[in-house]
Design a protein around this motif. Structure first.
Motif, PDB file in Angstrom:
ATOM      1  N   PRO A 524      20.232 107.631   3.259  1.00 39.74           N
ATOM      2  CA  PRO A 524      21.180 106.511   3.336  1.00 39.74           C
ATOM      3  C   PRO A 524      20.742 105.291   2.539  1.00 39.74           C
ATOM      4  CG  PRO A 524      20.880 107.499   5.494  1.00 39.74           C
ATOM      5  CD  PRO A 524      19.842 108.111   4.586  1.00 39.74           C
ATOM      6  N   ARG A 525      19.440 105.112   2.388  1.00 37.10           N
ATOM      7  CA  ARG A 525      18.936 103.925   1.702  1.00 37.10           C
ATOM      8  C   ARG A 525      19.311 103.895   0.221  1.00 37.10           C
ATOM      9  NH1 ARG A 525      12.802 104.837   3.409  1.00 37.10           N
ATOM     10  NH2 ARG A 525      13.471 106.917   2.728  1.00 37.10           N
ATOM     11  N   GLN A 526      19.662 105.061  -0.300  1.00 38.40           N
ATOM     12  CA  GLN A 526      20.012 105.151  -1.715  1.00 38.40           C
ATOM     13  C   GLN A 526      21.508 104.979  -1.959  1.00 38.40           C
ATOM     14  OE1 GLN A 526      17.481 105.259  -3.870  1.00 38.40           O
ATOM     15  NE2 GLN A 526      16.169 105.265  -2.030  1.00 38.40           N
ATOM     16  N   ARG A 527      22.294 104.804  -0.919  1.00 37.55           N
ATOM     17  CA  ARG A 527      23.740 104.654  -1.057  1.00 37.55           C
ATOM     18  C   ARG A 527      24.057 103.348  -1.783  1.00 37.55           C
ATOM     19  NH1 ARG A 527      28.497 106.070   1.922  1.00 37.55           N
ATOM     20  NH2 ARG A 527      27.385 108.018   2.496  1.00 37.55           N
ATOM     21  N   ALA A 528      24.950 103.417  -2.733  1.00 31.58           N
ATOM     22  CA  ALA A 528      25.370 102.215  -3.454  1.00 31.58           C
ATOM     23  C   ALA A 528      25.942 101.206  -2.464  1.00 31.58           C
ATOM     24  CB  ALA A 528      26.419 102.577  -4.505  1.00 31.58           C
ATOM     25  N   GLY A 529      25.580  99.937  -2.654  1.00 31.21           N
ATOM     26  CA  GLY A 529      26.074  98.886  -1.773  1.00 31.21           C
ATOM     27  C   GLY A 529      25.219  98.656  -0.545  1.00 31.21           C
ATOM     28  N   MET A 530      24.098  99.372  -0.441  1.00 32.32           N
ATOM     29  CA  MET A 530      23.205  99.185   0.699  1.00 32.32           C
ATOM     30  C   MET A 530      22.385  97.906   0.507  1.00 32.32           C
ATOM     31  SD  MET A 530      22.162 100.529   3.616  1.00 32.32           S
ATOM     32  CE  MET A 530      22.516 102.298   3.549  1.00 32.32           C
ATOM     33  N   TYR A 531      22.310  97.075   1.551  1.00 32.11           N
ATOM     34  CA  TYR A 531      21.545  95.827   1.492  1.00 32.11           C
ATOM     35  C   TYR A 531      20.255  95.970   2.304  1.00 32.11           C
ATOM     36  CZ  TYR A 531      25.704  93.716  -0.524  1.00 32.11           C
ATOM     37  OH  TYR A 531      26.755  93.426  -1.339  1.00 32.11           O
ATOM     38  N   ASP A 532      19.138  95.703   1.656  1.00 34.56           N
ATOM     39  CA  ASP A 532      17.829  95.760   2.286  1.00 34.56           C
ATOM     40  C   ASP A 532      17.525  94.393   2.888  1.00 34.56           C
ATOM     41  OD1 ASP A 532      14.482  96.721   1.110  1.00 34.56           O
ATOM     42  OD2 ASP A 532      15.205  95.987   3.044  1.00 34.56           O
ATOM     43  N   CYS A 533      17.557  94.295   4.209  1.00 31.99           N
ATOM     44  CA  CYS A 533      17.340  93.022   4.915  1.00 31.99           C
ATOM     45  C   CYS A 533      16.043  93.024   5.705  1.00 31.99           C
ATOM     46  CB  CYS A 533      18.522  92.735   5.846  1.00 31.99           C
ATOM     47  SG  CYS A 533      20.116  92.615   5.017  1.00 31.99           S
ATOM     48  N   ARG A 534      15.150  93.943   5.382  1.00 30.68           N
ATOM     49  CA  ARG A 534      13.923  94.061   6.178  1.00 30.68           C
ATOM     50  C   ARG A 534      13.053  92.818   6.133  1.00 30.68           C
ATOM     51  NH1 ARG A 534      11.546  99.492   3.786  1.00 30.68           N
ATOM     52  NH2 ARG A 534      12.470  98.538   1.911  1.00 30.68           N
ATOM     53  N   ALA A 535      13.139  92.066   5.025  1.00 27.52           N
ATOM     54  CA  ALA A 535      12.309  90.865   4.910  1.00 27.52           C
ATOM     55  C   ALA A 535      12.668  89.821   5.960  1.00 27.52           C
ATOM     56  CB  ALA A 535      12.450  90.270   3.509  1.00 27.52           C
ATOM     57  N   GLN A 536      13.903  89.880   6.486  1.00 25.20           N
ATOM     58  CA  GLN A 536      14.303  88.933   7.530  1.00 25.20           C
ATOM     59  C   GLN A 536      13.667  89.262   8.871  1.00 25.20           C
ATOM     60  OE1 GLN A 536      18.841  88.989   6.271  1.00 25.20           O
ATOM     61  NE2 GLN A 536      18.529  87.438   7.850  1.00 25.20           N
ATOM     62  N   LYS A 537      13.220  90.505   9.058  1.00 26.71           N
ATOM     63  CA  LYS A 537      12.724  90.953  10.360  1.00 26.71           C
ATOM     64  C   LYS A 537      11.251  90.607  10.518  1.00 26.71           C
ATOM     65  CE  LYS A 537      13.987  94.772  12.186  1.00 26.71           C
ATOM     66  NZ  LYS A 537      14.429  96.120  12.584  1.00 26.71           N
ATOM     67  N   GLN A 538      10.980  89.353  10.663  1.00 29.80           N
ATOM     68  CA  GLN A 538       9.612  88.893  10.868  1.00 29.80           C
ATOM     69  C   GLN A 538       9.451  88.421  12.304  1.00 29.80           C
ATOM     70  OE1 GLN A 538       7.285  89.252   8.497  1.00 29.80           O
ATOM     71  NE2 GLN A 538       8.876  90.160   7.198  1.00 29.80           N
ATOM     72  N   ARG A 539       8.290  88.715  12.863  1.00 26.59           N
ATOM     73  CA  ARG A 539       7.970  88.232  14.204  1.00 26.59           C
ATOM     74  C   ARG A 539       7.976  86.702  14.173  1.00 26.59           C
ATOM     75  NH1 ARG A 539       4.880  90.823  18.265  1.00 26.59           N
ATOM     76  NH2 ARG A 539       4.343  92.400  16.722  1.00 26.59           N
ATOM     77  N   ARG A 540       8.793  86.101  15.007  1.00 16.10           N
ATOM     78  CA  ARG A 540       8.964  84.657  14.951  1.00 16.10           C
ATOM     79  C   ARG A 540       7.846  83.924  15.663  1.00 16.10           C
ATOM     80  NH1 ARG A 540      15.332  83.099  15.606  1.00 16.10           N
ATOM     81  NH2 ARG A 540      16.096  84.327  13.843  1.00 16.10           N
ATOM     82  N   ALA A 541       7.405  82.832  15.058  1.00 20.13           N
ATOM     83  CA  ALA A 541       6.412  81.971  15.714  1.00 20.13           C
ATOM     84  C   ALA A 541       7.047  81.324  16.926  1.00 20.13           C
ATOM     85  CB  ALA A 541       5.925  80.902  14.738  1.00 20.13           C
TER      86      ALA A 541
END
Length: 542
Positions: A524-541
Motif C-alpha cells: 500500500p505504501r507504493q500507491r500513488a497519492g499516498m502521504y507519509d505522515c510518520r514524522a508527525q508521530k513523535q512522543r510529545r513532551a
C-alpha cells in the motif's frame, strides 16, 4: 509441571527477601540526562522489601485492601513495582496506566476500571486529576512524591479475607478489535503460572536461580514485564533491570554497566542495533540470551553472529502470558516461527468451525492449560464483559485470533492476525478506535484503518479516507487529519500513512470490504497519492 510453592506473588517476593535479601532486586541503569535517578540504583531484595512494607502499611492504615483498584501512572520507574507489590500483598488490584494515553483513553480507563484511587508522577498529576474530575465517581488522584501525606481514606471498605491464588492482582487494558480496550484481569495464579513456565522453558532459555539480571525495556503496563518476566525473576530470586525505554545509543553500555545476563526485545531492537557502527561494548556484555517477538527472520542469524547470543522468539498475549518459545533446536530462525508450547500449555490449530487443521494447514491458534482446569493460571476474564470472555473460551479453548501453521517437526509458524488489529512496536491498536476518532474530523466522510508493513515497527497505521465535498485531498489535509488524531489518541495510534480515495469498497449488504482496497501482494505504501505522515508521530513532551 510442579505446583508453585506459593499461593500469591507477594508470598514469593517475601520468601526471596527473607532468604536472598542481599541479592539485587530492582536495578535502574545510570543515565545523566534522565529526569530521575541520573546515577541509577541497585536495590537488594531486602531494601526493596522494606520500601514495599512501608507502602503496604500506609495503604492499610487508610483502609485499602482486597477489592480495591488503584491506577498507577508511574512510567517505568521503580516506584511502580513498589506500589504493585504493596497492593498485591493487601489483595488490592493494580490498574497500570499507559503514560502515552490522551484524555479520552484516560477517561475510559478510569471509568471502566472503577478505580478507587490513582497515583501519578508529579508532572502528570494535574492532568490526570482533571480527567478524573469529568468521570462519574472519578478516583482521587495524588502525586507519587507526596504519597504518605496525600493518601486519602478509602471511599469504601475493603473486602474481608486474606489474598489467595484467585485474588486479582492487575487489570491490564489491551486493545480490542471493535472499539475501546478490554480490561484483562490477572490473578496471583496467572503471575505464578506465567513465571514458572518461563523458568521451566529450558533449552536456550535456561534461567539460573540467583544468578541472572534481566534487562527489560518493555513498559510495565505490558503483561510481558509486569505479569511474566518479573514474576519469573522473583520466583528465581533474580534481578529486574528497568530502563525508562529502549535507547539505541546507550543500549550496550547499559547492558555492560548493569551486568545484564538476559534481555527482552521487540522487533524494532534488532534492525536499529544492526544498523549502528560496531563498538567495543557490543561484545563486552554478559548477555546469555534474549527473549522477544517480531525479529525479522532475514536479520536473525546476522544479529546472533554479530552480538554473540541467541534471540529466542516467543508468542504470547496479555490473556495467556508467554505460551510458546523457539528455545530448542531446531529453532527455525529463518522463518516466522513462534516455537513450541511451553510446559503446561496445550495448543490446537482449527478452521472457522473449530475443527482441527492438519499439519501444514493454516488455522486459528487455540490454547488452554494442560490438565483438568484449562483456564487455571490464565487470565481470569475480561472485566465487566462475561459474554466476550465466554466467546473467547468457547469449547474449553481460548481463541487467540491469530492464524498459524504447525509444521511436521512441531514448530508453530505465525501467518497473520484474524482480527483487524494493528501491532506497532508491540502496541496493540484497534482499527475501530482510530476510525471512530477520524470520523470526528469535519473533512472525513468515510474511513478505513488498516495495517501496513513497517521495517522498524512491524506495522504502521494507514488511514484510507473519503473526504467530504469541498475539501481538497492534499498533503495539508492529510497532516490536519493526523494532527486531529494526535490531539485525541496516544501518539502511536495516529495514522502514519494517509490515502485519499473517491470511495471505499462495500459488500452487497453495505459492509466495508477492507481486503478489496488493495490488490493481493500490493504494498500500500507504493500507491500513488499516498502521504507519509510518520514524522508527525513523535512522543510529545509533557
Amino acid at each position: 509441571m510442579a505446583a508453585a510453592p506459593f499461593s500469591t506473588l507477594a508470598a514469593a517476593f517475601d520468601a526471596a527477601a527473607a532468604q536472598a535479601g542481599d541479592l539485587s532486586c530492582l536495578v535502574v541503569p545510570a543515565r545523566a540526562e534522565r529526569g530521575y535517578l541520573p546515577d541509577g540504583l541497585d536495590w537488594s531484595y531486602a531494601e526493596t522489601a522494606e520500601r514495599v512494607e512501608r507502602l503496604a502499611e500506609a495503604y492499610a492504615a487508610r483502609g485499602y485492601g482486597a477489592g480495591h483498584r488503584v491506577a498507577l501512572l508511574l512510567e517505568n520507574r521503580p516506584e511502580f513495582m513498589l506500589h504493585f507489590l504493596a497492593l498485591i500483598r493487601l489483595g488490592a488490584c493494580t490498574v497500570p496506566v499507559n503514560p502515552d494515553y490522551r484524555a479520552e483513553d484516560l477517561a475510559f480507563l478510569l471509568a471502566h476500571s472503577e478505580a478507587d484511587l490513582a497515583i501519578a508522577l508529579p508532572d502528570r498529576c494535574d492532568g490526570l486529576a482533571a480527567v478524573s474530575a469529568g468521570v462519574p465517581d472519578g478516583a482521587p488522584v495524588i502525586p507519587s512524591d507526596r504519597f504518605a501525606d496525600a493518601l486519602p481514606q478509602a471511599r469504601r471498605p475493603a473486602a474481608g479475607g486474606a489474598p489467595d491464588e484467585d485474588s486479582p492482582g492487575a487489570l491490564l487494558y489491551t486493545s480490542g478489535t471493535t472499539g475501546m480496550p478490554k480490561g484483562c484481569l490477572l490473578s496471583n495464579a496467572y503471575f505464578l503460572f506465567a513465571g514458572r513456565r518461563y523458568l521451566e522453558a529450558g533449552g536456550a532459555m535456561q534461567v539460573r536461580p540467583e544468578a541472572e539480571r534481566l534487562y527489560n525495556p518493555l513498559p510495565l503496563f505490558y503483561a510481558n514485564s509486569l505479569g511474566i518476566s518479573n514474576p519469573a525473576m522473583i520466583l528465581s530470586r533474580n534481578a529486574m533491570i528497568f530502563p525508562d525505554r529502549f535507547h539505541p545509543r546507550s543500549w550496550w553500555q547499559d547492558l555492560v554497566q548493569t551486568r545484564a545476563t538476559i534481555i527482552h526485545y521487540l522487533g524494532i531492537v534488532a534492525p536499529v542495533l544492526l544498523a549502528a557502527p560496531p563498538c567495543d561494548a557490543e561484545r563486552a556484555h554478559h548477555v546469555r540470551f534474549g527473549v522477544g517477538a517480531g525479529l525479522d527472520p532475514a536479520q536473525h542469524d546476522a544479529f546472533e553472529r554479530r552480538f554473540g547470543f541467541p534471540m529466542i522468539e516467543v508468542w504470547g498475549m496479555s490473556e495467556v502470558g508467554i505460551a510458546t518459545a523457539a528455545n530448542h533446536e531446531p529453532r527455525g530462525i529463518d522463518s516466522r516461527t513462534i516455537g513450541r508450547p511451553l510446559p503446561g500449555i496445550e495448543l490446537s490449530v482449527v478452521d472457522d468451525a473449530d475443527r482441527p487443521v492438519a499439519d501444514g494447514g493454516e488455522g486459528e491458534l487455540l490454547l488452554r492449560r494442560a490438565g483438568a482446569e484449562p483456564r487455571k493460571g490464565l487470565f481470569a476474564g475480561y472485566w465487566k464483559d462475561e459474554a466476550v470472555t465466554a466467546e473467547a473460551w468457547r469449547g474449553g479453548w481460548f481463541h487467540t485470533g491469530d492464524i498459524v501453521r504447525r509444521a511436521p517437526d512441531g514448530l508453530y509458524h505465525f501467518v497473520d492476525r484474524k482480527k483487524h488489529m494493528i501491532r506497532r512496536s508491540g502496541q496493540n491498536i484497534a482499527a475501530a478506535e482510530v476510525e471512530a476518532c477520524l470520523r470526528g474530523h469535519p473533512a472525513v466522510a468515510e474511513v478505513a484503518v488498516l495495517a501496513v508493513p513497517d521495517e522498524l515497527r512491524d506495522e504502521e497505521v494507514l488511514a484510507c479516507l473519503v473526504p467530504r465535498a469541498g475539501h481538497v485531498p492534499d498533503a495539508a489535509l492529510a497532516q490536519e487529519v493526523v494532527g486531529h488524531a494526535l490531539g485525541r489518541l496516544a501518539y502511536f495510534k495516529a495514522p502514519g500513512w494517509v490515502l485519499f480515495l473517491d470511495e471505499l469498497p462495500l459488500t452487497a449488504t453495505q459492509k466495508l470490504r477492507k481486503s478489496a482496497i488493495f490488490a493481493a501482494g500490493e504494498d500500500p505504501r507504493q500507491r500513488a497519492g499516498m502521504y507519509d505522515c510518520r514524522a508527525q508521530k513523535q512522543r510529545r513532551a509533557r
